[in-house]
Motif scaffolding. Structure first.
Motif, short mmCIF file in Angstrom:
data_model
loop_
_atom_site.label_atom_id
_atom_site.label_comp_id
_atom_site.label_asym_id
_atom_site.label_seq_id
_atom_site.Cartn_x
_atom_site.Cartn_y
_atom_site.Cartn_z
N VAL A 93 0.82 -1.21 0.00
CA VAL A 93 0.00 0.00 0.00
C VAL A 93 0.85 1.25 0.00
O VAL A 93 0.65 2.16 -0.81
CB VAL A 93 -0.95 0.00 1.21
N SER A 94 1.80 1.33 0.90
CA SER A 94 2.60 2.56 1.02
C SER A 94 3.97 2.21 1.55
O SER A 94 4.22 1.12 2.07
CB SER A 94 1.91 3.58 1.93
N LEU A 95 4.84 3.22 1.46
CA LEU A 95 6.21 3.08 1.94
C LEU A 95 6.55 4.34 2.71
O LEU A 95 6.24 5.46 2.26
CB LEU A 95 7.19 2.87 0.78
N ARG A 96 7.18 4.18 3.89
CA ARG A 96 7.53 5.33 4.72
C ARG A 96 8.96 5.18 5.21
O ARG A 96 9.37 4.11 5.66
CB ARG A 96 6.57 5.43 5.90
N GLY A 97 9.70 6.28 5.10
CA GLY A 97 11.05 6.30 5.61
C GLY A 97 11.09 6.68 7.06
O GLY A 97 10.06 7.04 7.65
N PRO A 98 12.27 6.65 7.67
CA PRO A 98 12.37 7.01 9.09
C PRO A 98 12.06 8.50 9.29
O PRO A 98 12.68 9.37 8.70
CB PRO A 98 13.83 6.69 9.44
N GLY A 99 11.06 8.77 10.14
CA GLY A 99 10.71 10.14 10.48
C GLY A 99 10.02 10.90 9.38
O GLY A 99 9.89 12.13 9.46
N GLY A 100 9.51 10.25 8.34
CA GLY A 100 8.86 10.94 7.25
C GLY A 100 7.45 10.47 7.04
O GLY A 100 6.97 9.53 7.67
N ALA A 101 6.77 11.12 6.11
CA ALA A 101 5.39 10.75 5.80
C ALA A 101 5.39 9.57 4.84
O ALA A 101 6.32 9.36 4.07
CB ALA A 101 4.66 11.94 5.17
N ALA A 102 4.33 8.79 4.91
CA ALA A 102 4.19 7.62 4.03
C ALA A 102 3.79 8.09 2.64
O ALA A 102 3.07 9.07 2.47
CB ALA A 102 3.16 6.66 4.59
N LEU A 103 4.27 7.36 1.63
CA LEU A 103 3.93 7.65 0.23
C LEU A 103 3.17 6.45 -0.31
O LEU A 103 3.66 5.32 -0.31
CB LEU A 103 5.19 7.88 -0.59
N THR A 104 1.95 6.72 -0.73
CA THR A 104 1.12 5.65 -1.28
C THR A 104 1.70 5.19 -2.61
O THR A 104 1.99 6.00 -3.49
CB THR A 104 -0.32 6.13 -1.47
N LEU A 105 1.85 3.89 -2.77
CA LEU A 105 2.44 3.33 -3.98
C LEU A 105 1.40 3.29 -5.10
O LEU A 105 0.22 2.97 -4.86
CB LEU A 105 2.96 1.91 -3.71
N GLU A 106 1.83 3.64 -6.29
CA GLU A 106 0.97 3.62 -7.47
C GLU A 106 1.53 2.64 -8.51
O GLU A 106 2.73 2.34 -8.52
CB GLU A 106 0.88 5.02 -8.07
N ALA A 107 0.67 2.20 -9.39
CA ALA A 107 1.09 1.26 -10.42
C ALA A 107 2.16 1.86 -11.33
O ALA A 107 3.04 1.15 -11.84
CB ALA A 107 -0.11 0.80 -11.24
N SER A 108 2.09 3.17 -11.55
CA SER A 108 3.07 3.80 -12.44
C SER A 108 4.47 3.80 -11.84
O SER A 108 5.45 3.99 -12.56
CB SER A 108 2.64 5.25 -12.73
N ASP A 109 4.58 3.56 -10.53
CA ASP A 109 5.90 3.56 -9.91
C ASP A 109 6.76 2.39 -10.39
O ASP A 109 8.00 2.46 -10.31
CB ASP A 109 5.77 3.49 -8.38
N ILE A 110 6.14 1.34 -10.83
CA ILE A 110 6.93 0.14 -11.19
C ILE A 110 6.94 -0.12 -12.69
O ILE A 110 7.33 -1.21 -13.12
CB ILE A 110 6.38 -1.10 -10.45
N ILE A 111 6.56 0.87 -13.51
CA ILE A 111 6.65 0.66 -14.96
C ILE A 111 8.13 0.60 -15.36
O ILE A 111 8.97 1.28 -14.77
CB ILE A 111 5.92 1.77 -15.73
N GLN A 112 8.43 -0.22 -16.36
CA GLN A 112 9.82 -0.35 -16.79
C GLN A 112 10.27 0.85 -17.61
O GLN A 112 11.40 1.31 -17.47
CB GLN A 112 9.98 -1.63 -17.61
N GLU A 113 9.42 1.34 -18.48
CA GLU A 113 9.82 2.37 -19.44
C GLU A 113 8.90 3.58 -19.32
O GLU A 113 7.69 3.48 -19.57
CB GLU A 113 9.77 1.81 -20.86
N PRO A 114 9.44 4.75 -18.92
CA PRO A 114 8.58 5.93 -18.78
C PRO A 114 8.11 6.50 -20.12
O PRO A 114 7.26 7.40 -20.14
CB PRO A 114 9.48 6.94 -18.05
N ASP A 115 8.62 5.98 -21.24
CA ASP A 115 8.17 6.48 -22.53
C ASP A 115 6.69 6.20 -22.77
O ASP A 115 6.06 6.85 -23.63
CB ASP A 115 8.98 5.84 -23.67
#
Length: 741
Positions: A93-115
């Protein structure tokens, strides 16, 4: 402007500029192997840089994939990885670093080619999210929220080599293989335009493929600016490949335009690249894939133009058919599965990483066509350069593998590593070095023996073949070809890449190209060696000619003896009615045959044996005629033993026989006396009868033949005066060419 060379064959007989030893010593030229080494170094640097960049990204040990409902699923978990606690099939669902806000993961985050993103605004948003996710992953701990409410704490680690996906290796192999093949072609003919363009296309391919390999193999995210640079390099490499492919078909196999006009291609494509770099239009997909599609169409147009231009050249058309189909089909498949779906805003039918394999097929097809159709006028010998480059590349990979092996974790056995080094790595590396790099020097004794074997071979064809084999062993050239225009001495040509030798060993003049497997130039040392062996071979051939003349003379002499002596005696015996006379003639013929057979068994015989046989034969003849022979034995025993050649003892025997025959026929004598004495240098024979005497003028052809025989071997005949009968003195040297005794 210099005349354009478009891969044409080297014209035999065309005189190339000679090169001086000083120019060779200065190293002003480069060899195919040197070019190939540079290409191997560039290729290895690209492979290492790609691997280091890819493996340097934080690793969670998770494989993310978009689900049909648009969510992100974890489809694989690496054993022992940072995410080993995550259950396969979980929804991220999301990823959060130490002491930061969580970022909701989207399908576009894992596309191979941004073209595939439609607009540059979407691309910029994607790159910002990549930077944010990358910064989180660089922390000591990240928190992954799952759809079931659990939050898993993950400690990113360095990515192991075995975790890289298959399509990464396809792209890595495509880029490296393409550059090696293009560099090989360029190393063979660096001065021709088509190989130059082919080399540029290989550089474009490795830039495009390796850049795409880094960002398409990412686990979740890499830095956005790095992503931007890699995507830009991928586009630049694609334009470079397409542009050089167009230029290639404008020049090969027939030049359709002047090389200067090729500048129009970069004049169009460079602005396209900068328009993309500065995000000028809104539609990114159109700018990225429309030029690639247009390039493909133009390639097909130029192939059609070449097809028309080569309509009367079967060889050029065959090369065009292979090269055109290879590039058109390979690039066309990439356009159909990647570019066309992006332009139509539909999902590609396969991963771009795997689609790069079409380009590898292009370059492999070109490599096959080089041998079958001699593309770019490259001969089969050039495959040795490719083998050499591949072997060096393999050795470097072995070195890199060893370093990686010794840097494994503490649970790896250092002892096992040392055993592998001692018994597997070092022998294999030494074998590759000896087979591809190390030079073998021929000892002087073996060289001398080889030259003599060449000179004394049985036939001209065998001499020419052995001569070429000797040159191949000495200089290991990639190519040895006969040339029509002979030279008077050994010369170095084309900056030391070629050496021309004069006609030698009954063979034509030869051109040697690219010595020592293409790894070196002909140096002044090689020039001196070639001149020495050609001079040595010329001297050996003089000796062979003298030997052959001697053999021919001996054969002619034996043939003459058989014809003049044996043949004549047998013929006269056929016409004799007296059986006693016939037997006498047969005995003389048998004696002649015995003498000739002795010569065939060995050219030199002891003089004492020759005189013993001659004395026995003379005694039989004299006794048969009713005369007395006085030939004392004491002088034979007291004289030194001397070995005499066939020519000498044959003339001696014939002369004594003829003198005795004259005495038997014409002298009316009752006794014949023979006295022979000799030393190590000469022989003197006195043959005396007690008959009525014999005039030299009335002796007929017999004594004239004796005179000719004696003169031929440097001897003479004389008739000293005696009170009764006739004395004939024969004198001859006991060494061939020994002069008058």
């Amino acid at each position: 402007m210099k005349s354009m060379s478009v891969g044409a064959e080297h014209v035999e007989g065309a005189e190339a500029p000679a090169v001086s030893p000083a120019e060779i010593a200065r190293g002003e030229s480069h060899t195919p192997a040197l070019y190939m080494l540079a290409v191997v170094g560039l290729c290895l640097a690209a492979v290492v840089m790609t691997l280091v960049t890819t493996l340097g990204q934080p690793w969670l040990g998770l494989k993310f994939r978009e689900a049909p409902d648009g969510s992100i699923r974890i489809v694989a978990v690496a054993d022992g990885g940072p995410g080993a606690a995550v259950v396969t099939g979980s929804q991220a669902v999301s990823l959060r670093g130490p002491g930061g806000a969580a970022l909701t993961l989207e399908a576009s985050d894992i596309i191979q080619e941004p073209d595939v993103l439609g607009t540059y605004a979407e691309v910029e948003r994607f790159l910002r999210r990549q930077s944010t996710l990358s910064d989180m992953l660089k922390g000591e701990v990240v928190h992954l929220a799952l759809a079931d409410g659990r939050v898993v704490d993950l400690r990113p680690a360095s990515r192991p080599l075995f975790d890289l996906p298959p399509d990464f290796w396809v792209q890595l192999l495509t880029g490296a293989g393409s550059l090696l093949i293009c560099g090989w072609v360029y190393a063979i003919r660096p001065r021709d335009w088509p190989p130059r363009l082919f080399m540029i296309s290989g550089i474009g391919m490795i830039v495009s493929a390796h850049a795409a390999a880094i960002y398409s193999a990412r686990e979740l995210a890499i830095d956005g600016e790095l992503f931007r640079a890699l995507s830009s390099l991928n586009f630049l490499g694609s334009l470079g490949f397409g542009g050089t492919a167009m230029a290639l078909f404008l020049l090969y196999p027939r030049p359709l335009v002047r090389p200067a006009l090729l500048l129009i291609i970069p004049a169009v494509l460079v602005p396209v690249y900068f328009i993309d770099l500065f995000r000028v239009p809104e539609d990114q997909s159109l700018l990225r894939y429309a030029p690639i599609a247009a390039i493909m169409v133009l390639i097909l147009v130029f192939v059609a133009m070449q097809w028309f231009a080569t309509r009367r050249d079967a060889a050029a058309r065959a090369a065009l058919r292979w090269l055109g189909l290879t590039i058109s089909i390979g690039a066309g498949c990439f356009i159909l599965v990647i570019a066309a779906p992006a332009l139509m805003e539909v999902e590609p039918v396969m991963s771009q990483g795997y689609a790069f394999g079409f380009f590898l097929l292009i370059y492999l097809g070109v490599a096959l066509g080089l041998r079958r159709y001699r593309l770019f006028a490259i001969g089969e010998w050039s495959f040795r350069v490719l083998f050499y480059g591949g072997a060096v590349f393999a050795m470097l990979l072995l070195d890199a593998g060893l370093v990686y092996l010794l840097q494994l974790g503490h649970d790896s056995s250092l002892g096992l590593s040392l055993i592998l080094v001692a018994f597997l790595y070092l022998p294999l590396r030494d074998y590759l070095w000896r087979r591809t790099v190390a030079r073998k020097r021929m000892p002087e004794t073996e060289l001398f023996r080889s030259v003599v074997e060449v000179a004394f071979s049985a036939s001209p064809a065998e001499r020419a073949g052995r001569w070429q084999s000797l040159l191949a062993r000495l200089f290991d050239p990639l190519d040895i070809q006969p040339v029509r225009d002979p030279v008077g001495t050994v010369r170095l040509l084309n900056d030391g890449t070629e050496m021309r030798l004069p006609p030698t060993a009954d063979g034509p003049a030869l051109m040697l190209r690219h010595p020592f497997g293409g790894r070196s130039l002909f140096s002044p040392v090689h020039l001196g060696l070639a001149r020495q062996i050609t001079h040595l071979l010329a001297e050996a051939e003089v000796g062979r000619h003298a030997y052959e003349r001697g053999v021919a003379e001996e054969r002619q002499r034996i043939s003459r003896d058989l014809h003049d002596d044996v043949g004549a005696r047998l013929l006269s015996g056929l016409h004799r009615n007296d059986i006693g006379e016939t037997r006498k003639i047969l005995r003389e013929a048998i004696a002649d045959i015995r003498t000739i057979a002795g010569a065939l068994a060995g050219d030199r015989l002891p003089l004492s044996s020759v005189l013993a046989d001659l004395r026995h034969e003379t005694a039989q003849r004299v006794e048969a005629a009713g005369l007395v022979l006085d030939w004392p034995l004491a002088l034979d025993d007291q004289a030194p033993e001397v070995m005499v050649d066939y020519a000498l003892y044959r003339h001696l025997v014939s002369a004594v026989r003829e003198v005795v025959s004259n005495a038997l026929r014409h002298a009316s004598a009752s006794r014949i006396t023979v006295a022979i004495d000799w030393d190590n240098r000469r022989l003197r024979a006195n043959i005396t009868d007690d008959g009525t005497g014999l005039s030299r003028k009335s002796s007929g052809n017999g004594l004239r033949n004796i005179t000719e025989r004696m003169t031929e071997i440097g001897g003479w005949i004389d008739f000293p005066p005696v009170e009764t009968g006739t004395r004939v003195t024969l004198a001859m040297p006991l060494r061939a060419g020994g002069g008058t005794p």
